[in-house]
Design a protein around this motif. Structure first.
Motif, short mmCIF file in Angstrom:
data_model
loop_
_atom_site.label_atom_id
_atom_site.label_comp_id
_atom_site.label_asym_id
_atom_site.label_seq_id
_atom_site.Cartn_x
_atom_site.Cartn_y
_atom_site.Cartn_z
N UNK A 249 37.90 50.56 47.86
CA UNK A 249 38.34 49.28 48.39
C UNK A 249 37.66 48.08 47.77
N UNK A 250 36.66 48.29 46.91
CA UNK A 250 35.92 47.20 46.29
C UNK A 250 36.49 46.95 44.89
N UNK A 251 36.63 45.67 44.52
CA UNK A 251 37.12 45.32 43.19
C UNK A 251 35.98 45.44 42.19
N UNK A 252 36.23 46.20 41.12
CA UNK A 252 35.24 46.41 40.07
C UNK A 252 35.83 45.88 38.76
N UNK A 253 35.04 45.11 38.03
CA UNK A 253 35.48 44.53 36.77
C UNK A 253 34.81 45.25 35.61
N UNK A 254 35.61 45.56 34.59
CA UNK A 254 35.14 46.22 33.38
C UNK A 254 35.53 45.36 32.18
N UNK A 255 34.72 45.43 31.12
CA UNK A 255 35.03 44.73 29.88
C UNK A 255 34.87 45.71 28.72
N UNK A 256 35.66 45.48 27.65
CA UNK A 256 35.58 46.33 26.47
C UNK A 256 35.85 45.50 25.22
N UNK B 32 39.42 44.58 32.57
CA UNK B 32 40.09 45.45 33.53
C UNK B 32 39.46 45.26 34.90
N UNK B 33 40.27 44.89 35.87
CA UNK B 33 39.80 44.73 37.25
C UNK B 33 40.54 45.76 38.11
N UNK C 105 44.52 50.46 41.63
CA UNK C 105 45.42 49.38 41.24
C UNK C 105 44.57 48.23 40.72
N UNK C 106 45.18 47.35 39.97
CA UNK C 106 44.43 46.22 39.45
C UNK C 106 45.17 45.49 38.35
N UNK C 107 44.39 44.79 37.52
CA UNK C 107 44.95 44.01 36.43
C UNK C 107 44.23 44.36 35.13
N UNK C 108 44.99 44.33 34.04
CA UNK C 108 44.46 44.58 32.71
C UNK C 108 44.93 43.47 31.79
N UNK C 109 44.01 42.94 31.00
CA UNK C 109 44.35 41.93 30.01
C UNK C 109 43.73 42.35 28.68
N UNK C 110 44.58 42.44 27.65
CA UNK C 110 44.12 42.81 26.31
C UNK C 110 44.39 41.64 25.38
#
Length: 140
Positions: free
Chosen positions: A25-32, A41-42, A51-56
């Motif tokens: 239930x917690x939003x986790x943000x990742x970067x690459x 990626x959130x 579920x979440x959002x991805x931006x490339x």
């Protein structure tokens, strides 16, 4: 009665020690970063889904951004990326596979097939996590 209470206490404490349960239930943000491409990626995790959002961002020239969702199967996240390229009105949907390893998410690369206008990973060719497009790290 005491045995039931101790069993409940042990199960509660063991679930608190599990990092996946704490993140539900917690939003986790990742970067690459991959050479000149970057990705953000959130994700929000539930018991068996995400579920979440991805931006490339491709070399700073254009970007693909949209929603991701899917299911958790052990240490693998499989789902879809429904995105739109910057400046293009058309929406695309492609499969996505991420492997959880330590504190990283490894984006797998695989052969894709189209069936009834939907894109899937080919079942005949395994998803390659050894040569990933991105290795996501948790944002600090």
């Amino acid at each position: 009665m005491n045995k039931l209470f101790y069993l409940f206490l042990v199960l509660t404490l063991s679930s608190c020690a599990n990092p996946d349960v704490q993140q539900a239930g917690k939003k986790i943000t990742y970067h690459a970063v991959d050479k000149t491409d970057t990705a953000s990626l959130r994700l929000i995790f539930s018991d068996k889904a995400f579920e979440g959002q991805l931006e490339i961002n491709h070399r700073g020239l254009y970007k693909d951004s949209g929603d991701v969702n899917g299911v958790l199967k052990g240490d693998t996240l499989k789902g879809t990326f429904h995105y739109q390229s910057f400046g293009v009105e058309k929406w695309y949907r492609i499969p996505i596979a991420l492997l959880k390893k330590d504190q990283h998410l490894i984006m797998g690369v695989g052969s894709m097939e189209i069936y009834m206008n939907m894109t899937f990973f080919s079942k005949r060719v395994p998803i390659d996590y050894q040569h990933p497009k991105f290795i996501f790290e948790k944002a600090r």
